[in-house]
Design a protein around this motif. Structure first.
Motif, PDB file in Angstrom:
ATOM      1  N   GLY A  50       0.782  -1.234   0.000  1.00  0.00           N
ATOM      2  CA  GLY A  50       0.000   0.000   0.000  1.00  0.00           C
ATOM      3  C   GLY A  50       0.810   1.277   0.000  1.00  0.00           C
ATOM      4  O   GLY A  50       0.260   2.378  -0.128  1.00  0.00           O
ATOM      5  N   TRP A  53       0.412   3.949  -2.963  1.00  0.00           N
ATOM      6  CA  TRP A  53      -0.731   4.872  -2.912  1.00  0.00           C
ATOM      7  C   TRP A  53      -0.477   5.961  -1.870  1.00  0.00           C
ATOM      8  O   TRP A  53      -0.821   7.129  -2.081  1.00  0.00           O
ATOM      9  CB  TRP A  53      -2.016   4.116  -2.582  1.00  0.00           C
ATOM     10  N   SER A 113      -6.465  -7.610   4.826  1.00  0.00           N
ATOM     11  CA  SER A 113      -7.454  -6.535   4.751  1.00  0.00           C
ATOM     12  C   SER A 113      -7.851  -6.172   3.338  1.00  0.00           C
ATOM     13  O   SER A 113      -8.821  -5.438   3.131  1.00  0.00           O
ATOM     14  CB  SER A 113      -6.911  -5.296   5.445  1.00  0.00           C
ATOM     15  N   SER A 114      -7.108  -6.644   2.347  1.00  0.00           N
ATOM     16  CA  SER A 114      -7.410  -6.290   0.959  1.00  0.00           C
ATOM     17  C   SER A 114      -6.986  -7.420   0.037  1.00  0.00           C
ATOM     18  O   SER A 114      -6.200  -8.299   0.411  1.00  0.00           O
ATOM     19  CB  SER A 114      -6.679  -5.005   0.560  1.00  0.00           C
ATOM     20  N   LEU A 228      -5.711   1.262  10.034  1.00  0.00           N
ATOM     21  CA  LEU A 228      -6.763   1.510   9.045  1.00  0.00           C
ATOM     22  C   LEU A 228      -6.258   2.298   7.842  1.00  0.00           C
ATOM     23  O   LEU A 228      -6.661   2.032   6.708  1.00  0.00           O
ATOM     24  CB  LEU A 228      -7.930   2.259   9.700  1.00  0.00           C
ATOM     25  N   ARG A 229      -5.388   3.267   8.077  1.00  0.00           N
ATOM     26  CA  ARG A 229      -4.901   4.078   6.956  1.00  0.00           C
ATOM     27  C   ARG A 229      -4.075   3.227   5.993  1.00  0.00           C
ATOM     28  O   ARG A 229      -4.161   3.399   4.770  1.00  0.00           O
ATOM     29  CB  ARG A 229      -4.074   5.245   7.487  1.00  0.00           C
ATOM     30  N   ASP A 231      -4.515  -0.017   5.579  1.00  0.00           N
ATOM     31  CA  ASP A 231      -5.494  -0.879   4.909  1.00  0.00           C
ATOM     32  C   ASP A 231      -6.180  -0.123   3.778  1.00  0.00           C
ATOM     33  O   ASP A 231      -6.377  -0.665   2.677  1.00  0.00           O
ATOM     34  CB  ASP A 231      -6.542  -1.362   5.913  1.00  0.00           C
ATOM     35  N   ILE A 232      -6.560   1.123   4.020  1.00  0.00           N
ATOM     36  CA  ILE A 232      -7.204   1.937   2.984  1.00  0.00           C
ATOM     37  C   ILE A 232      -6.243   2.181   1.826  1.00  0.00           C
ATOM     38  O   ILE A 232      -6.624   2.120   0.654  1.00  0.00           O
ATOM     39  CB  ILE A 232      -7.693   3.273   3.576  1.00  0.00           C
ATOM     40  N   SER A 234      -3.909   0.247   0.795  1.00  0.00           N
ATOM     41  CA  SER A 234      -3.841  -0.977   0.003  1.00  0.00           C
ATOM     42  C   SER A 234      -5.074  -1.137  -0.878  1.00  0.00           C
ATOM     43  O   SER A 234      -4.972  -1.523  -2.050  1.00  0.00           O
ATOM     44  CB  SER A 234      -3.702  -2.187   0.936  1.00  0.00           C
ATOM     45  N   MET A 235      -6.253  -0.830  -0.330  1.00  0.00           N
ATOM     46  CA  MET A 235      -7.486  -0.943  -1.120  1.00  0.00           C
ATOM     47  C   MET A 235      -7.516   0.064  -2.262  1.00  0.00           C
ATOM     48  O   MET A 235      -7.924  -0.259  -3.383  1.00  0.00           O
ATOM     49  CB  MET A 235      -8.696  -0.734  -0.209  1.00  0.00           C
ATOM     50  N   ARG A 236      -7.089   1.291  -1.993  1.00  0.00           N
ATOM     51  CA  ARG A 236      -7.070   2.317  -3.039  1.00  0.00           C
ATOM     52  C   ARG A 236      -6.039   1.996  -4.120  1.00  0.00           C
ATOM     53  O   ARG A 236      -6.219   2.369  -5.286  1.00  0.00           O
ATOM     54  CB  ARG A 236      -6.766   3.684  -2.417  1.00  0.00           C
TER      55      ARG A 236
END
Length: 247
Positions: A50, A53, A113-114, A228-229, A231-232, A234-236
Motif C-alpha cells: 500500500g 498509494w 485486509s485487501s 486503518l490508513r 489498509d485503505i 492498500s485498497m485504493r
C-alpha cells in the motif's frame, strides 16, 4: 608396517570426519540469512504493501513518514500479523503437528485486509516454497507445500522452513526483511537516496526488536490490528491509475 598402519588410521579418521561434516544439519543462522536475503526469489521487490498509494497522495513524502508507515505496519498492521502467525506456525511445525499447522495456514491466508495484500502474502509464500523445497529439502515445509499445493501464506511458509532456528531469531529476521523491503520500495517511490534508506532502516531497529519480542508471546486469540490508513492505502492501490508495484 607401522607406517602403513598409521597412514591407514589417518585416512580412516579423515573419511570419518568428512562423513560427519556432511551429515551435520544445516546451520540455522546461514539458513535465516539465505531465506531472508533480498536476493531470495520470492518477488518481494514487486510489492509495496500500500505504500505506493500513500506516496501518491502525499501521506508519505519523506524519511520520517516512511519510518512511521513501516513502524505501524510492523506493530499494528500486516507485518504484526505475519510475526504472530510465524510464531504460532513455528511452534506447530516444531511439534510436528500437521493439523495445527494447516489451521494456522488457513487463518493466516484469510487474515488480510485487501485483495492485494492477500496476493502479496500468497504469491511470496508460494515462491518461497518452490525455491526452498527445491534447493533445501528436508524441512516440514516439504510436506506442508505438498498438502496445500503450494498455496501458503508467506509467514507460515517461512516458519516451516526455519524450525531449526530459535524462534526469537526467526522473528527478528522476518521483521527486518519486512522492513527492509518497504524501505527499498520507499527509496524508489518517494524517492529517497540510499543513505536515507539506510538511516530509515537503522531507525526502525528498536521497532523491529519490539515487534518481534511481542509477537513471541502473543497467542492467536489475542491477535488484532489497528492500521486503518494502511489498509485503505492498500485498497485504493487496487485502482490506482499508474503504479510500479502489485500492492
Amino acid at each position: 608396517m607401522a607406517t602403513i598402519i598409521i597412514i591407514t588410521i589417518i585416512i580412516a579418521m579423515t573419511i570419518t570426519r568428512m562423513t560427519m561434516e556432511m551429515a551435520e544439519p544445516r546451520d540455522w543462522l546461514l539458513s535465516l540469512l539465505t531465506f531472508m536475503s533480498p536476493s531470495y526469489p520470492v518477488g518481494g521487490f514487486a510489492f509495496s504493501h500500500g505504500l505506493e498509494w500513500a506516496v501518491e497522495t502525499g501521506d508519505v513524502s519523506d524519511r520520517g513518514d516512511l519510518e512511521a508507515y513501516i513502524g505501524a505496519a510492523l506493530e499494528v498492521g500486516g507485518g504484526w500479523c505475519d510475526l504472530v502467525f510465524l510464531a504460532a506456525a513455528w511452534r506447530a511445525a516444531r511439534a510436528n503437528d500437521a493439523g495445527a499447522l494447516d489451521a494456522i495456514a488457513d487463518l493466516s491466508a484469510a487474515w488480510r485486509s485487501s485483495a492485494e495484500t492477500a496476493l502479496e502474502s500468497r504469491h511470496q509464500g508460494a515462491a518461497f516454497a518452490r525455491a526452498t523445497c527445491a534447493a533445501f529439502p528436508g524441512s516440514p515445509l516439504d510436506a506442508l507445500a505438498a498438502r496445500r499445493d503450494g498455496e501458503i501464506a508467506f509467514p507460515v511458509a517461512v516458519s516451516a522452513a526455519v524450525v531449526d532456528a530459535p524462534l526469537d531469531a526467526a522473528l527478528r529476521a522476518y521483521a527486518h526483511a519486512f522492513a527492509a523491503n518497504l524501505v527499498s520500495a520507499g527509496v524508489r517511490l518517494i524517492p529517497l537516496g540510499q543513505t536515507d534508506g539506510l538511516l530509515a532502516l537503522a531507525s526502525l531497529a528498536p521497532t523491529i526488536m519490539r515487534a518481534a519480542r511481542a509477537a513471541e508471546t502473543t497467542p492467536l486469540d489475542r491477535l488484532a490490528t489497528s492500521a486503518l490508513r494502511i489498509d485503505i492505502a492498500s485498497m485504493r492501490h487496487e485502482t490506482q491509475y499508474t503504479r510500479l508495484f502489485r500492492s
